[in-house]
Design a protein around this motif. Structure first.
Motif, PDB file in Angstrom:
ATOM      1  N   ARG A 421       0.908  -1.118  -0.256  1.00  0.00           N
ATOM      2  CA  ARG A 421       0.129   0.394   0.085  1.00  0.00           C
ATOM      3  C   ARG A 421       0.504   1.276   0.229  1.00  0.00           C
ATOM      4  NH1 ARG A 421      -5.498   1.067   1.665  1.00  0.00           N
ATOM      5  NH2 ARG A 421      -5.453  -1.012   2.775  1.00  0.00           N
ATOM      6  N   LYS A 422       2.129   1.334   0.314  1.00  0.00           N
ATOM      7  CA  LYS A 422       3.536   2.358   1.067  1.00  0.00           C
ATOM      8  C   LYS A 422       3.546   2.672  -0.535  1.00  0.00           C
ATOM      9  CE  LYS A 422       6.728   4.309   3.500  1.00  0.00           C
ATOM     10  NZ  LYS A 422       8.116   3.662   2.919  1.00  0.00           N
ATOM     11  N   GLU A 423       4.063   1.769  -0.959  1.00  0.00           N
ATOM     12  CA  GLU A 423       4.967   1.927  -2.891  1.00  0.00           C
ATOM     13  C   GLU A 423       3.677   2.018  -3.812  1.00  0.00           C
ATOM     14  OE1 GLU A 423       8.054   2.100  -1.972  1.00  0.00           O
ATOM     15  OE2 GLU A 423       7.836   1.758  -0.116  1.00  0.00           O
ATOM     16  N   PHE A 424       2.475   2.000  -3.495  1.00  0.00           N
ATOM     17  CA  PHE A 424       1.903   2.030  -5.055  1.00  0.00           C
ATOM     18  C   PHE A 424       2.361   3.664  -5.324  1.00  0.00           C
ATOM     19  CE2 PHE A 424      -1.706   4.453  -6.849  1.00  0.00           C
ATOM     20  CZ  PHE A 424      -2.029   3.227  -7.528  1.00  0.00           C
ATOM     21  N   ASP A 425       2.275   3.946  -6.284  1.00  0.00           N
ATOM     22  CA  ASP A 425       3.280   5.162  -7.335  1.00  0.00           C
ATOM     23  C   ASP A 425       3.432   5.647  -6.473  1.00  0.00           C
ATOM     24  OD1 ASP A 425       2.088   7.446  -9.147  1.00  0.00           O
ATOM     25  OD2 ASP A 425       0.770   7.998  -7.605  1.00  0.00           O
ATOM     26  N   SER A 426       4.847   5.053  -6.409  1.00  0.00           N
ATOM     27  CA  SER A 426       6.219   5.908  -5.718  1.00  0.00           C
ATOM     28  C   SER A 426       7.758   5.310  -6.730  1.00  0.00           C
ATOM     29  CB  SER A 426       6.476   5.089  -4.559  1.00  0.00           C
ATOM     30  OG  SER A 426       7.969   5.656  -3.997  1.00  0.00           O
ATOM     31  N   PRO A 427       7.060   7.168  -6.581  1.00  0.00           N
ATOM     32  CA  PRO A 427       8.675   7.319  -8.125  1.00  0.00           C
ATOM     33  C   PRO A 427      10.382   6.810  -7.835  1.00  0.00           C
ATOM     34  CG  PRO A 427       7.630   8.984  -7.707  1.00  0.00           C
ATOM     35  CD  PRO A 427       7.122   8.276  -6.513  1.00  0.00           C
ATOM     36  N   GLU A 428      10.363   6.693  -6.440  1.00  0.00           N
ATOM     37  CA  GLU A 428      11.126   6.009  -5.748  1.00  0.00           C
ATOM     38  C   GLU A 428      11.971   4.710  -5.796  1.00  0.00           C
ATOM     39  OE1 GLU A 428       9.540   7.878  -4.209  1.00  0.00           O
ATOM     40  OE2 GLU A 428      10.205   9.915  -4.148  1.00  0.00           O
ATOM     41  N   THR A 429      10.934   3.662  -5.902  1.00  0.00           N
ATOM     42  CA  THR A 429      10.960   2.897  -6.408  1.00  0.00           C
ATOM     43  C   THR A 429      10.300   1.608  -7.517  1.00  0.00           C
ATOM     44  OG1 THR A 429       8.617   1.869  -5.108  1.00  0.00           O
ATOM     45  CG2 THR A 429      11.288   2.335  -3.031  1.00  0.00           C
ATOM     46  N   ALA A 430       9.277   2.573  -8.148  1.00  0.00           N
ATOM     47  CA  ALA A 430       8.823   2.118  -8.944  1.00  0.00           C
ATOM     48  C   ALA A 430       9.903   2.249 -10.263  1.00  0.00           C
ATOM     49  CB  ALA A 430       8.056   2.941 -10.016  1.00  0.00           C
ATOM     50  N   ASP A 431       9.244   0.848 -11.247  1.00  0.00           N
ATOM     51  CA  ASP A 431      10.052   0.323 -12.876  1.00  0.00           C
ATOM     52  C   ASP A 431       9.468   0.822 -13.929  1.00  0.00           C
ATOM     53  OD1 ASP A 431       8.356  -1.677 -12.107  1.00  0.00           O
ATOM     54  OD2 ASP A 431      10.135  -2.988 -12.190  1.00  0.00           O
ATOM     55  N   LEU A 432       8.160   0.925 -13.659  1.00  0.00           N
ATOM     56  CA  LEU A 432       7.469   1.109 -14.904  1.00  0.00           C
ATOM     57  C   LEU A 432       6.027   2.466 -14.574  1.00  0.00           C
ATOM     58  CD1 LEU A 432       5.908   0.007 -17.769  1.00  0.00           C
ATOM     59  CD2 LEU A 432       4.294  -0.757 -16.435  1.00  0.00           C
ATOM     60  N   LYS A 433       5.983   3.474 -15.128  1.00  0.00           N
ATOM     61  CA  LYS A 433       5.209   4.443 -15.341  1.00  0.00           C
ATOM     62  C   LYS A 433       3.729   4.081 -16.108  1.00  0.00           C
ATOM     63  CE  LYS A 433       8.513   7.192 -15.450  1.00  0.00           C
ATOM     64  NZ  LYS A 433       8.824   8.802 -16.171  1.00  0.00           N
ATOM     65  N   PHE A 434       2.436   4.261 -16.004  1.00  0.00           N
ATOM     66  CA  PHE A 434       1.570   4.621 -17.301  1.00  0.00           C
ATOM     67  C   PHE A 434       1.575   6.369 -17.475  1.00  0.00           C
ATOM     68  CE2 PHE A 434       1.226   0.220 -15.783  1.00  0.00           C
ATOM     69  CZ  PHE A 434       0.654  -0.576 -16.357  1.00  0.00           C
ATOM     70  N   SER A 435       0.955   6.158 -18.731  1.00  0.00           N
ATOM     71  CA  SER A 435       0.476   7.985 -18.808  1.00  0.00           C
ATOM     72  C   SER A 435      -0.579   7.543 -19.693  1.00  0.00           C
ATOM     73  CB  SER A 435       1.804   7.792 -20.141  1.00  0.00           C
ATOM     74  OG  SER A 435       1.056   9.612 -20.127  1.00  0.00           O
ATOM     75  N   VAL A 436      -1.812   8.201 -18.342  1.00  0.00           N
ATOM     76  CA  VAL A 436      -3.272   8.468 -18.597  1.00  0.00           C
ATOM     77  C   VAL A 436      -3.487   9.854 -18.563  1.00  0.00           C
ATOM     78  CG1 VAL A 436      -5.000   7.458 -17.790  1.00  0.00           C
ATOM     79  CG2 VAL A 436      -3.867   6.743 -17.122  1.00  0.00           C
ATOM     80  N   ASP A 437      -4.014  10.079 -19.393  1.00  0.00           N
ATOM     81  CA  ASP A 437      -5.085  11.999 -19.283  1.00  0.00           C
ATOM     82  C   ASP A 437      -3.578  12.814 -19.383  1.00  0.00           C
ATOM     83  OD1 ASP A 437      -6.868  10.513 -20.296  1.00  0.00           O
ATOM     84  OD2 ASP A 437      -8.015  11.046 -17.969  1.00  0.00           O
TER      85      ASP A 437
END
Length: 591
Positions: A421-437
């Protein structure tokens, strides 16, 4: 070999003093026990539980198992560092915040909340006496009276004081926390323990002090005279270094640094473990434990449990409810090993002077309970589904008090679910991005592959998306797609009914059946006259049969209002005709 003798091993308990004597309550024993106070009448402070967790030794504990804590808001629960539920009906509570502020609430029997009066309160009240100091030990008696020790060695007391158990030299009820200094000058208190109406303190140099009610010798002074101030316990303890103390209702125990155990006071049920049932007015060593190194000792109402450094468990004393775990209800005058058949060693034992319940935890994390459990007598240790011994007392002890002061360390432990829950939408640990709107949502490929078949297929090497760092999404809106991804991390959905329609579309496209059901539940809960026909149209479009039936019934039951809404008249003709035809078949247009 060192030997201990009682001055008067067969002495009977003296009558209570004339000042505010309590009613007599009999121990389950053929021997005449000391008087203890009556139970308070049941309280109405039993609202619905509210979620909150405490941790002890890296195990999260659900505080809602103690109904009192449902009186606190989520914000208040988040501030708690330590907490204890106590009292003859488990209707008083104290908690200490991370800022070392003390709050109390509950029934306030004998002014045990320390608020300066005897008024009960369902609103937590702050006690201003710590001055930023940390609490290292807390204990309560049957009156109740309260003892609290701070990290600088100070000891505070308040509550019932009919036998000078507060240690302040009088028998006046303690309305507010009082610093106890008499006879403890230059002594730092590290641990406190309360019996029914007597008290003990352990100092940093291993000395034991006792005071209060002494009708059975529980003060260890060699007489049965009440003790108004803390008095050093000597006799066989002279020159020895104690490392732990515990109290039964009217008995006292001390654990020495070499693993020896000493006991004194009431012994009618054999709770001193010395082989007889005569009261002991001075400390006496438990010879039956010779050769064993005890590392933890706890006292119940009239029984004791001791844990060795090798994980072996011994029990002795009263056994009317099976609290010794021996398979029968016969008292034991000497320690008897129990749970010897368990493959995993015992690492913790639990008991409390106000209950007949016992509990133990093994190295593998299994928790057992026995004794008086919700009115039943469990004579052998019973394996529970609990993660800790505290939950045994919350759910099965009578009263459902806490057997120790529980500590809360939010930052030291986090469950897998909380970490995700804490790491959701966290730029520090993410390895993928979705671009929406035009907005980014940061995620982790591994989590998506584990949680969703759609992404498991997407991130195979033959898909172009597997090599991309940013994936464009144009089919769904930003709130809908972010809610979907967040669901994969948390198993929860937080959307208004109108947006839940879009998420229902997504769940249908991605074959996420559980998410589809959650969306339907959100829509059902949020249906109104204004949006009912829009939701019905969506249910039909996404083949959500249960939702369709629900929305249809709502529209029929509120037909006049629904037909006057803008959504109704903006619906395409074919669907409008189908609705009118179906409603007619249901008798919606009958006079």
């Amino acid at each position: 070999m060192e030997r201990c003798f009682s001055r008067n091993g067969s002495s009977s308990c003296s009558s209570p003093p004339p000042a505010s004597p309590p009613a007599v309550q009999l121990l389950p024993s053929p021997f005449q026990p000391p008087p203890v106070p009556p139970h308070s009448p049941p309280s109405s402070l039993t609202p619905r539980p509210q979620q909150g967790r405490l941790s002890f030794a890296a195990v999260m504990v659900d505080v809602s198992k103690w109904p009192l804590f449902s009186l606190l808001s989520t914000e208040e629960l988040a501030t708690i560092r330590q907490a204890c539920v106590f009292g003859t009906s488990a209707n008083e509570a104290i908690y200490i915040t991370h800022a070392n502020e003390v709050f109390v609430f509950g029934l306030n029997c004998s002014s045990c909340l320390g608020t300066g009066d005897n008024m009960s309160t369902i609103v937590a009240k702050k006690l201003d006496f710590l001055g930023g100091k940390k609490v290292v030990s807390f204990s309560y008696g049957s009156g109740p009276h309260i003892l609290l020790a701070t990290d600088d060695g100070q000891m505070f007391a308040w509550g019932h004081n009919g036998y000078s158990q507060l240690g302040n030299g009088n028998t006046n009820q303690g309305l507010a926390p009082t610093l106890i200094t008499a006879t403890l000058h230059n002594k730092k208190v590290t641990e406190v323990a309360c019996g029914s109406h007597h008290s003990m303190a352990l100092t940093h140099d291993g000395e034991v002090f006792a005071w209060g009610y002494n009708n059975c010798g529980q003060i260890g002074s060699g007489s049965t005279a009440n003790q108004p101030y803390p008095r050093k316990v000597t006799g066989c303890l002279q020159g020895k270094t104690a490392v732990a103390i515990t109290c039964g209702q009217t008995s006292s125990m001390a654990l020495i640094d070499n693993g020896e155990v000493y006991g004194w006071g009431y012994n009618g049920n054999g709770q001193l473990g010395i082989g007889n049932n005569g009261n002991q007015l001075t400390p006496c060593r438990l010879a039956a434990l010779q050769g064993l190194c005890i590392q933890q000792i706890v006292s119940g109402y009239g029984h004791c449990l001791a844990l060795t450094d090798k994980g072996l468990l011994y029990a002795w004393g009263a056994n009317t409810y099976g609290q010794l775990g021996t398979g029968n209800k016969s008292n034991n005058l000497t320690p008897l090993q129990i749970m010897a058949d368990k493959e995993s060693r015992i690492v913790e034992v639990a008991a409390c002077h106000s209950t007949h319940t016992s509990a133990a935890k093994t190295q593998s994390g299994q928790v057992y309970m026995w004794g008086q459990c919700r009115g039943q007598s469990i004579v052998l240790p019973h394996l529970t589904h609990f993660n800790n011994t505290d939950d045994v007392f919350a759910c099965f002890a009578t009263p459902s008090v806490m057997w120790r002061l529980m500590s809360m360390e939010h930052d030291d432990f986090m469950t897998v679910a909380e970490a995700l829950r804490k790491e959701f939408d966290s730029p520090e640990t993410a390895d993928l991005k979705f671009s929406v709107d035009g907005k980014y949502i940061h995620v982790h490929k591994a989590v998506l592959k584990i949680r969703c078949e759609h992404f498991r297929s997407m991130f195979r090497s033959q898909w172009s998306e597997d090599q991309q760092e940013v994936i464009e999404i144009g089919q769904f809106s930003y709130p809908v797609y972010k809610s979907f991804l967040q669901f994969l991390y948390t198993d929860t959905v937080e959307l208004p009914p109108e947006d839940a329609i879009g998420l229902l579309d997504l769940a249908t496209s991605y074959c996420e059946n559980r998410l589809k059901r959650l969306c339907q539940q959100i829509i059902m809960r949020g249906i109104t006259v204004e949006n009912a026909f829009t939701l019905l149209s969506a249910a039909i479009r996404y083949d959500a049969e249960d939702l369709e039936e629900f929305c249809f019934r709502f529209c029929v039951n509120h037909l006049t209002q629904v037909t006057q809404t803008e959504a109704f008249w903006q619906t395409d003709g074919a669907m409008l005709k189908e609705f009118i035809s179906r409603a007619s078949r249901c008798g919606a247009f009958k006079n």
